[in-house]
Design a protein around this motif. Structure first.
Motif, mmCIF file in Angstrom:
data_model
loop_
_atom_site.group_PDB
_atom_site.id
_atom_site.type_symbol
_atom_site.label_atom_id
_atom_site.label_comp_id
_atom_site.label_asym_id
_atom_site.label_seq_id
_atom_site.Cartn_x
_atom_site.Cartn_y
_atom_site.Cartn_z
ATOM 1 N N ILE A 1 0.930 -1.250 -0.076
ATOM 2 C CA ILE A 1 -0.137 -0.108 0.094
ATOM 3 C C ILE A 1 0.817 1.210 0.035
ATOM 4 C CG2 ILE A 1 -1.674 1.314 1.203
ATOM 5 C CD1 ILE A 1 -3.070 -1.137 2.313
ATOM 6 N N THR A 2 0.672 2.140 -0.878
ATOM 7 C CA THR A 2 1.152 3.673 -0.877
ATOM 8 C C THR A 2 0.173 4.549 -1.141
ATOM 9 O OG1 THR A 2 1.612 3.401 -3.407
ATOM 10 C CG2 THR A 2 3.266 2.747 -1.963
ATOM 11 N N TRP A 3 0.457 5.722 -0.781
ATOM 12 C CA TRP A 3 -0.459 7.011 -0.907
ATOM 13 C C TRP A 3 0.024 8.060 -1.764
ATOM 14 C CZ3 TRP A 3 -4.815 6.666 2.359
ATOM 15 C CH2 TRP A 3 -4.790 5.943 3.403
ATOM 16 N N GLU A 4 -0.896 8.460 -2.659
ATOM 17 C CA GLU A 4 -0.807 9.545 -3.570
ATOM 18 C C GLU A 4 -1.604 10.927 -2.996
ATOM 19 O OE1 GLU A 4 -1.884 8.504 -7.387
ATOM 20 O OE2 GLU A 4 -0.175 7.051 -7.751
ATOM 21 N N THR A 5 -0.765 11.855 -2.595
ATOM 22 C CA THR A 5 -1.381 13.313 -2.150
ATOM 23 C C THR A 5 -0.442 14.183 -2.105
ATOM 24 O OG1 THR A 5 -2.764 14.022 -0.407
ATOM 25 C CG2 THR A 5 -0.809 12.863 0.252
ATOM 26 N N ASP A 6 -0.831 15.343 -2.019
ATOM 27 C CA ASP A 6 -0.192 16.935 -1.918
ATOM 28 C C ASP A 6 0.072 16.965 -0.489
ATOM 29 O OD1 ASP A 6 0.240 16.907 -4.604
ATOM 30 O OD2 ASP A 6 -1.375 18.194 -5.115
ATOM 31 N N LEU A 7 -0.534 16.371 0.454
ATOM 32 C CA LEU A 7 -0.247 16.596 1.819
ATOM 33 C C LEU A 7 0.977 16.287 2.423
ATOM 34 C CD1 LEU A 7 -3.841 15.447 3.042
ATOM 35 C CD2 LEU A 7 -3.405 17.629 2.291
ATOM 36 N N ASP A 8 1.129 17.044 3.378
ATOM 37 C CA ASP A 8 2.235 16.963 4.033
ATOM 38 C C ASP A 8 2.298 16.026 5.312
ATOM 39 O OD1 ASP A 8 4.984 16.910 5.026
ATOM 40 O OD2 ASP A 8 5.152 18.976 5.726
ATOM 41 N N GLY A 9 2.065 14.730 4.995
ATOM 42 C CA GLY A 9 1.859 13.708 6.155
ATOM 43 C C GLY A 9 2.561 12.504 5.993
ATOM 44 N N GLU A 10 2.355 11.558 6.798
ATOM 45 C CA GLU A 10 3.023 10.246 6.907
ATOM 46 C C GLU A 10 2.058 8.978 6.753
ATOM 47 O OE1 GLU A 10 4.271 10.092 11.562
ATOM 48 O OE2 GLU A 10 5.615 10.880 10.316
ATOM 49 N N THR B 1 -3.821 -9.618 5.831
ATOM 50 C CA THR B 1 -4.529 -8.233 5.773
ATOM 51 C C THR B 1 -3.654 -7.148 6.083
ATOM 52 O OG1 THR B 1 -6.899 -9.100 6.346
ATOM 53 C CG2 THR B 1 -6.365 -6.956 6.768
ATOM 54 N N VAL B 2 -3.578 -6.165 5.297
ATOM 55 C CA VAL B 2 -2.617 -4.969 5.260
ATOM 56 C C VAL B 2 -3.229 -3.829 5.706
ATOM 57 C CG1 VAL B 2 -0.650 -3.724 4.135
ATOM 58 C CG2 VAL B 2 -0.991 -6.205 3.640
ATOM 59 N N ARG B 3 -2.905 -3.047 6.689
ATOM 60 C CA ARG B 3 -3.732 -1.940 6.958
ATOM 61 C C ARG B 3 -2.826 -0.691 7.138
ATOM 62 N NH1 ARG B 3 -8.173 -0.301 10.770
ATOM 63 N NH2 ARG B 3 -7.679 1.693 11.808
ATOM 64 N N SER B 4 -3.300 0.562 6.487
ATOM 65 C CA SER B 4 -2.182 1.655 6.231
ATOM 66 C C SER B 4 -2.935 2.730 6.716
ATOM 67 C CB SER B 4 -1.661 1.929 4.901
ATOM 68 O OG SER B 4 -0.859 2.892 4.815
ATOM 69 N N ASP B 5 -2.566 3.720 7.725
ATOM 70 C CA ASP B 5 -3.202 4.791 8.310
ATOM 71 C C ASP B 5 -2.472 5.989 7.643
ATOM 72 O OD1 ASP B 5 -5.188 3.206 9.608
ATOM 73 O OD2 ASP B 5 -3.776 2.923 11.562
ATOM 74 N N TYR B 6 -3.258 7.120 7.372
ATOM 75 C CA TYR B 6 -2.390 8.328 6.988
ATOM 76 C C TYR B 6 -2.623 9.328 7.988
ATOM 77 C CZ TYR B 6 -0.350 11.947 3.888
ATOM 78 O OH TYR B 6 0.325 12.678 3.368
ATOM 79 N N LEU B 7 -1.485 9.943 8.402
ATOM 80 C CA LEU B 7 -1.649 10.815 9.522
ATOM 81 C C LEU B 7 -1.104 12.038 9.125
ATOM 82 C CD1 LEU B 7 -0.360 7.791 10.536
ATOM 83 C CD2 LEU B 7 -0.370 9.189 13.112
ATOM 84 N N VAL B 8 -1.787 13.124 9.575
ATOM 85 C CA VAL B 8 -1.445 14.694 8.918
ATOM 86 C C VAL B 8 -2.027 15.582 10.303
ATOM 87 C CG1 VAL B 8 -3.501 14.998 7.808
ATOM 88 C CG2 VAL B 8 -1.222 16.020 7.140
ATOM 89 N N VAL B 9 -1.644 16.680 10.356
ATOM 90 C CA VAL B 9 -2.203 17.725 11.282
ATOM 91 C C VAL B 9 -3.431 18.339 10.536
ATOM 92 C CG1 VAL B 9 -1.819 19.938 12.038
ATOM 93 C CG2 VAL B 9 0.355 18.305 12.203
ATOM 94 N N PRO B 10 -4.647 18.046 11.136
ATOM 95 C CA PRO B 10 -5.698 18.620 10.650
ATOM 96 C C PRO B 10 -5.894 20.103 10.687
ATOM 97 C CG PRO B 10 -6.154 17.561 12.532
ATOM 98 C CD PRO B 10 -4.515 17.455 12.490
ATOM 99 N N SER B 11 -6.278 20.889 9.467
ATOM 100 C CA SER B 11 -6.243 22.045 9.465
ATOM 101 C C SER B 11 -7.204 22.537 8.284
ATOM 102 C CB SER B 11 -4.926 22.942 9.230
ATOM 103 O OG SER B 11 -4.408 22.313 8.162
ATOM 104 N N ARG B 12 -7.682 24.121 8.529
ATOM 105 C CA ARG B 12 -8.428 24.549 7.503
ATOM 106 C C ARG B 12 -7.839 24.328 5.854
ATOM 107 N NH1 ARG B 12 -10.838 28.856 8.440
ATOM 108 N NH2 ARG B 12 -10.166 29.261 10.770
ATOM 109 N N GLU B 13 -6.583 24.419 5.863
ATOM 110 C CA GLU B 13 -5.852 24.407 4.564
ATOM 111 C C GLU B 13 -5.965 22.958 3.980
ATOM 112 O OE1 GLU B 13 -4.543 27.625 6.951
ATOM 113 O OE2 GLU B 13 -4.474 25.362 7.509
ATOM 114 N N ILE B 14 -6.211 22.033 4.731
ATOM 115 C CA ILE B 14 -6.291 20.515 3.948
ATOM 116 C C ILE B 14 -7.805 20.190 3.811
ATOM 117 C CG2 ILE B 14 -3.991 19.763 4.950
ATOM 118 C CD1 ILE B 14 -5.589 18.227 6.677
ATOM 119 N N HIS B 15 -8.842 21.078 3.907
ATOM 120 C CA HIS B 15 -10.225 20.775 3.967
ATOM 121 C C HIS B 15 -10.314 20.589 2.354
ATOM 122 C CE1 HIS B 15 -14.170 20.653 4.469
ATOM 123 N NE2 HIS B 15 -14.325 21.834 3.615
#
Length: 497
Positions: free
Chosen positions: A180-189, A203-217
């Motif tokens: 599993i990989t992620w495609e996004t412009d967000l600055d997360g991990e 079963t492979v589980r992947s969580d995407y973590l980022v600082v929630p803010s109005r800019e990523i809405h």
């Protein structure tokens, strides 16, 4: 006795060749996906002369022991044992005939299960050669189920720079496991883990973590799951909730007395939407000319000093409240009396500057052309202080220097009056006359010559003119030169020494 000794080796060679000529042909490995169909090939290569096939048995190797799957016997027929009876069959219809052909005993697996993965043995029982067998390894794959979801339906933006899980991507029950990989412009991990299931899948589980803010809405987040040579993608749009961010528009810094139709507007960026707008006046009681309409404050009538002060707008939603303020200043006169905005004024200034520059450039070009034209009409040669016309002005008194006679033809341009002027001087011979006569003649002829220069000056339109005579050197006469008694001329602008 001797004959028997010779026959025994020959019989051994024939038997050995017959034994080694028999073989069972199978694929070394086969594979299939759960729920699909797969064939396990088994073919017997008989000897010549052929041996008798008594029975063919398919077996599954489980933990070192053999488990019967299917049997084909020429006398007893075909038998498929449980639990394979509903899913396994012999491919060759000739096996089920009264006189079956057992050289090809390929079996077909339907609706593969993960439990079908094992090593399978195809064994031939022959007479008099004995048993012959071979084996194949069956691998069963499981395509995963891809699912992507937000961690919660709504994510609230925090005040601290703490990363949290905003989306989860799961590749469930795959064999082998997905990547599993992620495609996004967000600055997360991402944080990925594998879970092994009892049936052998992963079963492979992947969580995407980022600082929630109005800019990523409303930002897009895509999960890419790679299984073998296949790729699966799934996307979600982040829904970030945050408190209002407020600004006030309408005051342009030019509210003057008696100005009409002014108002303030409260603009708020929020998720969820604003549920309440409230206006406040920090300088006391709200002016009587103010009319409130939710996010708009309207000032009725002309502007007066009474509406000056600080106004605050509070905008609220379910997350919190945001505020903004503006200080209204009222002036006696408008800062831009003519009502022309700054942008048109700047445009007019640019256009005016361009016109001035063009005019100056055109004037410079015109002056240059006039200067060149005047210079072309001016005299040529050296502008010496004193030039001799009728004789050597430096001769001693009482003696007449000898000079060559003036030529009868001089090079003048067409339509020139110089030749006529020269004839005046030819009328006065410097030979055989006294100095007084020479001077008298010279004075009269110089006056006539000078008058001719004035006429030429008027025709040319310039202040000077040059005439060239072939009298040993250039003879230059100008309206700026004064004729002398000795027959020469002297410039007004030079010192005569």
């Amino acid at each position: 006795m001797m004959l028997m000794k010779l026959l025994l080796p020959l019989m051994s060679i024939v038997l050995i060749r017959g034994v080694h000529g028999q073989m069972v042909q199978m694929d070394s490995s086969k594979s299939g996906f759960v729920g699909s169909q797969v064939e396990l090939r088994c073919q017997f290569v008989n000897s010549n002369p052929p041996v008798k096939i008594s029975q063919v048995t398919w077996q599954k190797l489980v933990n070192g022991t053999k488990q019967n799957v299917a049997i084909a016997n020429p006398a007893l027929g075909v038998s498929v044992l449980s639990p394979f009876r509903e899913r396994v069959r012999f491919k060759n219809p000739a096996i089920r005939q009264r006189t079956p052909s057992l050289e090809d005993t390929t079996i077909v697996f339907n609706k593969l299960k993960l439990s079908d993965e094992s090593t399978y043995i195809c064994e031939y029982t022959t007479f008099p050669a004995g048993n012959r067998e071979s084996m194949v390894n069956l691998t069963v794959y499981a395509r995963p189920m891809i699912q992507m979801s937000l961690s919660t339906p709504s994510i609230v933006a925090g005040t601290k720079d703490l990363k949290m899980t905003v989306a989860t991507c799961v590749s469930a029950n795959g064999k082998p496991p997905s990547v599993i990989t992620w495609e996004t412009d967000l600055d997360g991990e991402s944080n990925t883990q594998e879970i092994r299931n009892p049936d052998g899948t992963i079963t492979v589980r992947s969580d995407y973590l980022v600082v929630p803010s109005r800019e990523i809405h409303q930002q897009l987040l895509t999960c890419v799951s790679t299984y073998k040579d296949e790729q699966y993608t799934d996307s979600v749009t982040l829904n970030i909730q945050y408190e209002p961010e407020v600004i006030i528009e309408g005051f342009d810094g030019n509210w003057y007395l008696n100005r009409e139709n002014v108002q303030l507007t409260c603009l708020a960026d929020a998720n969820p939407a604003i549920s309440l707008f409230q206006w406040r006046y920090l300088n006391g009681t709200m002016p009587s000319t103010v009319e409130l309409r939710d996010d708009v404050m309207i000032f009725k009538g002309p502007v007066t000093y009474d509406i000056a002060g600080t106004y605050v707008c509070d905008a609220s939603n379910s997350i919190g409240t945001g505020s903004a303020s503006v200080e209204v200043i009222v002036t006696e006169f408008p800062s831009n009396p003519h009502g022309v905005s700054q942008e048109p004024q700047q445009a007019f200034a640019i256009i005016g500057g361009a016109v001035v520059c063009g005019t100056v450039l055109l004037a410079a070009i015109t002056l240059l052309v006039v200067f060149l034209y005047r210079r072309r009409c001016m005299f040529k040669g050296d502008y010496s202080t004193k030039k001799q016309i009728l004789g050597n002005g430096y001769s001693k008194a009482g003696s007449v220097p000898s000079h060559p006679s003036l030529p009868h033809s001089l090079p003048f341009s067409e339509d020139s009056d110089e030749e006529k002027k020269l004839e005046l001087y030819r009328g006065c011979s410097i030979l055989g006359r006294s100095v007084g006569e020479l001077h008298d003649c010279s004075d009269s002829r110089m006056k006539a010559y000078h008058m001719g220069l004035i006429e030429d000056h008027e025709k040319c339109g310039h202040s000077e003119q040059t005439y060239i005579y072939d009298y040993g050197s250039e003879v230059e006469v100008s309206v700026d030169m004064i004729p002398q008694m000795d027959g020469s001329v002297i410039s007004k602008e030079e010192w005569y020494v």
